[in-house]
Motif scaffolding. Structure first.
Motif, mmCIF file in Angstrom:
data_model
loop_
_atom_site.group_PDB
_atom_site.id
_atom_site.type_symbol
_atom_site.label_atom_id
_atom_site.label_comp_id
_atom_site.label_asym_id
_atom_site.label_seq_id
_atom_site.Cartn_x
_atom_site.Cartn_y
_atom_site.Cartn_z
ATOM 1 N N SER A 210 4.710 -6.168 10.563
ATOM 2 C CA SER A 210 4.268 -5.530 11.800
ATOM 3 C C SER A 210 3.302 -4.371 11.559
ATOM 4 C CB SER A 210 5.480 -5.004 12.580
ATOM 5 O OG SER A 210 6.192 -4.044 11.805
ATOM 6 N N GLU A 211 3.043 -4.048 10.275
ATOM 7 C CA GLU A 211 2.160 -2.918 9.934
ATOM 8 C C GLU A 211 1.368 -3.256 8.668
ATOM 9 O OE1 GLU A 211 1.385 0.115 11.035
ATOM 10 O OE2 GLU A 211 2.723 0.331 12.771
ATOM 11 N N THR A 212 0.491 -4.241 8.754
ATOM 12 C CA THR A 212 -0.211 -4.677 7.545
ATOM 13 C C THR A 212 -1.320 -3.710 7.155
ATOM 14 O OG1 THR A 212 -1.717 -6.072 8.831
ATOM 15 C CG2 THR A 212 0.291 -7.101 8.004
ATOM 16 N N ARG A 213 -1.587 -3.687 5.868
ATOM 17 C CA ARG A 213 -2.669 -2.913 5.283
ATOM 18 C C ARG A 213 -3.409 -3.826 4.309
ATOM 19 N NH1 ARG A 213 -0.892 -0.373 8.849
ATOM 20 N NH2 ARG A 213 -0.282 1.830 8.924
ATOM 21 N N HIS A 214 -4.512 -3.346 3.718
ATOM 22 C CA HIS A 214 -5.182 -4.148 2.707
ATOM 23 C C HIS A 214 -5.742 -3.254 1.606
ATOM 24 C CE1 HIS A 214 -8.842 -3.073 5.026
ATOM 25 N NE2 HIS A 214 -9.439 -3.180 3.849
ATOM 26 N N LEU A 215 -5.895 -3.862 0.441
ATOM 27 C CA LEU A 215 -6.517 -3.228 -0.716
ATOM 28 C C LEU A 215 -7.683 -4.095 -1.167
ATOM 29 C CD1 LEU A 215 -3.248 -2.376 -2.668
ATOM 30 C CD2 LEU A 215 -4.792 -0.683 -1.666
ATOM 31 N N VAL A 216 -8.822 -3.482 -1.440
ATOM 32 C CA VAL A 216 -9.979 -4.218 -1.944
ATOM 33 C C VAL A 216 -9.897 -4.207 -3.467
ATOM 34 C CG1 VAL A 216 -12.480 -4.394 -1.981
ATOM 35 C CG2 VAL A 216 -11.319 -3.559 0.086
ATOM 36 N N VAL A 217 -9.819 -5.393 -4.073
ATOM 37 C CA VAL A 217 -9.496 -5.539 -5.487
ATOM 38 C C VAL A 217 -10.652 -6.197 -6.224
ATOM 39 C CG1 VAL A 217 -7.786 -6.396 -7.130
ATOM 40 C CG2 VAL A 217 -7.094 -5.832 -4.793
ATOM 41 N N ALA A 218 -11.023 -5.628 -7.369
ATOM 42 C CA ALA A 218 -12.080 -6.178 -8.219
ATOM 43 C C ALA A 218 -11.465 -6.984 -9.360
ATOM 44 C CB ALA A 218 -12.948 -5.048 -8.763
ATOM 45 N N ASN A 219 -12.330 -7.582 -10.164
ATOM 46 C CA ASN A 219 -11.881 -8.398 -11.286
ATOM 47 C C ASN A 219 -11.024 -7.585 -12.257
ATOM 48 O OD1 ASN A 219 -11.935 -10.880 -12.822
ATOM 49 N ND2 ASN A 219 -13.279 -9.833 -14.273
ATOM 50 N N ASP A 220 -9.978 -8.219 -12.789
ATOM 51 C CA ASP A 220 -9.090 -7.640 -13.799
ATOM 52 C C ASP A 220 -8.324 -6.424 -13.295
ATOM 53 O OD1 ASP A 220 -9.841 -9.585 -15.580
ATOM 54 O OD2 ASP A 220 -11.129 -8.298 -16.797
ATOM 55 N N GLN A 221 -8.094 -6.344 -11.995
ATOM 56 C CA GLN A 221 -7.267 -5.288 -11.433
ATOM 57 C C GLN A 221 -5.950 -5.881 -10.956
ATOM 58 O OE1 GLN A 221 -9.663 -3.232 -8.473
ATOM 59 N NE2 GLN A 221 -10.734 -2.051 -10.049
ATOM 60 N N ALA A 222 -4.906 -5.043 -10.962
ATOM 61 C CA ALA A 222 -3.555 -5.513 -10.653
ATOM 62 C C ALA A 222 -2.982 -4.775 -9.450
ATOM 63 C CB ALA A 222 -2.643 -5.339 -11.863
ATOM 64 N N ILE A 223 -2.011 -5.408 -8.818
ATOM 65 C CA ILE A 223 -1.345 -4.899 -7.631
ATOM 66 C C ILE A 223 0.156 -4.822 -7.885
ATOM 67 C CG2 ILE A 223 -0.707 -5.430 -5.245
ATOM 68 C CD1 ILE A 223 -3.520 -4.606 -5.301
ATOM 69 N N ILE A 224 0.775 -3.722 -7.471
ATOM 70 C CA ILE A 224 2.229 -3.623 -7.404
ATOM 71 C C ILE A 224 2.632 -3.954 -5.975
ATOM 72 C CG2 ILE A 224 4.225 -2.091 -7.585
ATOM 73 C CD1 ILE A 224 2.558 -0.417 -9.597
ATOM 74 N N SER A 225 3.412 -5.008 -5.802
ATOM 75 C CA SER A 225 3.811 -5.447 -4.467
ATOM 76 C C SER A 225 5.295 -5.155 -4.256
ATOM 77 C CB SER A 225 3.544 -6.944 -4.289
ATOM 78 O OG SER A 225 3.914 -7.361 -2.995
ATOM 79 N N PRO A 226 5.639 -4.229 -3.343
ATOM 80 C CA PRO A 226 7.043 -3.874 -3.108
ATOM 81 C C PRO A 226 7.815 -5.020 -2.463
ATOM 82 C CG PRO A 226 5.539 -2.197 -2.218
ATOM 83 C CD PRO A 226 4.715 -3.399 -2.552
ATOM 84 N N PRO A 227 9.135 -5.028 -2.602
ATOM 85 C CA PRO A 227 9.935 -6.097 -2.002
ATOM 86 C C PRO A 227 9.808 -6.175 -0.483
ATOM 87 C CG PRO A 227 11.224 -4.882 -3.629
ATOM 88 C CD PRO A 227 9.954 -4.128 -3.436
ATOM 89 N N TRP A 228 9.522 -5.063 0.166
ATOM 90 C CA TRP A 228 9.454 -5.053 1.633
ATOM 91 C C TRP A 228 8.084 -5.471 2.160
ATOM 92 C CZ3 TRP A 228 5.549 -1.721 2.629
ATOM 93 C CH2 TRP A 228 5.353 -0.657 1.748
#
Length: 276
Positions: A222-240
């Motif tokens: 109900s409250e989405t956000r976004h991250l702009v990601v380049a090559n060879d970059q990583a994301i930490i994705s929380p369980p929620w």
């Protein structure tokens, strides 16, 4: 090693773009002759990258982990996304070509990372989780991984998912790891989206052109956000958080999970009609 603490989804609603990136995006993982690591308090996962060129690099960080050696209470999975690599585990050597994976279990005292060709160095991505038992070291090539064909051209998400570390593949205590590759002309992954509140996830986006970007979707449904990601970059994705993405072109990503549940299909789907 950089340390990232957990965040409250209610607080995340107020984050600026800069704060969101500082909490969840890992921008620099691959530096020549260094091991770069981020310790996430989400399920205590360590996310790292290494580019050994002139010398072997040892997997260690006693100052952060407060243990005698890195795998004293941990397991780790390595994915090679560069030139041919060599990984020595307590004196036994394993060679990895691109998209080969090596699992190393709890109790192995010395892990050394090397390149077989300095002109075409290895690029090793790895994720490490806490472990309760010692499990044998095992290598798996992409050809040996269990491919799962998903999506279609009509929905712009035709892709192949390769499962390496999971219940029916390389055994582990809690770590799961695989690679998803999108076909040419496809840009969406994991849509409709989902959450799995019993596990966190890490994403590495790679094999992208320098000017390509992935818009990684996150946040509560109900409250989405976004991250702009380049090559060879990583994301930490929380369980929620949901985790989905769309690229300016096709791309490949490594997904890894750690947490309470070891069932690959443990997820709660979120129809697109419910996203905001």
């Amino acid at each position: 090693m950089e340390v990232r603490h957990t965040t409250n989804p209610t607080d995340v609603k107020q984050y600026t773009t800069e704060r969101l990136r500082s909490e969840f995006l890992i921008e620099s993982l691959f530096v020549q002759d260094q091991i770069k690591m981020t310790y996430s308090h989400y399920d205590r996962m360590v996310i790292g990258g290494a580019v050994p060129v002139n010398e072997a690099l040892e997997l260690e960080d006693a100052a952060t982990l407060k243990t005698e050696y890195f795998l004293e209470r941990r397991e780790v999975g390595f994915l090679n996304i560069g030139g041919p690599a060599s990984i020595s585990v307590d004196g036994e050597t394993y060679e990895l070509n691109k998209l080969d994976v090596l699992y190393v279990g709890k109790g192995k005292r010395q892990v050394l990372l090397s390149s077989l060709d300095k002109q075409n160095p290895a690029k090793l991505y790895f994720c490490s989780a806490l472990a309760h038992a010692e499990i044998a070291t095992r290598k798996m090539t992409m050809e040996e991984a269990n491919p799962l064909h998903l999506g279609s051209q009509e929905t712009s998400n035709e892709r192949v998912l390769y499962k390496y570390i999971h219940a029916d593949g390389i055994q582990s205590c809690q770590l799961m790891l695989g690679v998803t590759s999108l076909k040419s002309g496809s840009v969406w992954n994991t849509m409709p989206s989902h959450v799995h509140d019993r596990r966190m996830e890490a994403y590495l986006y790679f094999d992208m052109n320098d000017d390509a970007r992935v818009f990684h979707m996150m946040g509560e449904p109900s409250e989405t956000r976004h991250l702009v990601v380049a090559n060879d970059q990583a994301i930490i994705s929380p369980p929620w958080s949901i985790h989905s993405g769309v690229g300016t072109s096709n791309y490949t990503f490594c997904w890894s999970m750690a947490g309470e549940n070891y069932t690959f299909t443990d997820m709660d789907a979120v129809p697109a009609s419910e996203l905001k």
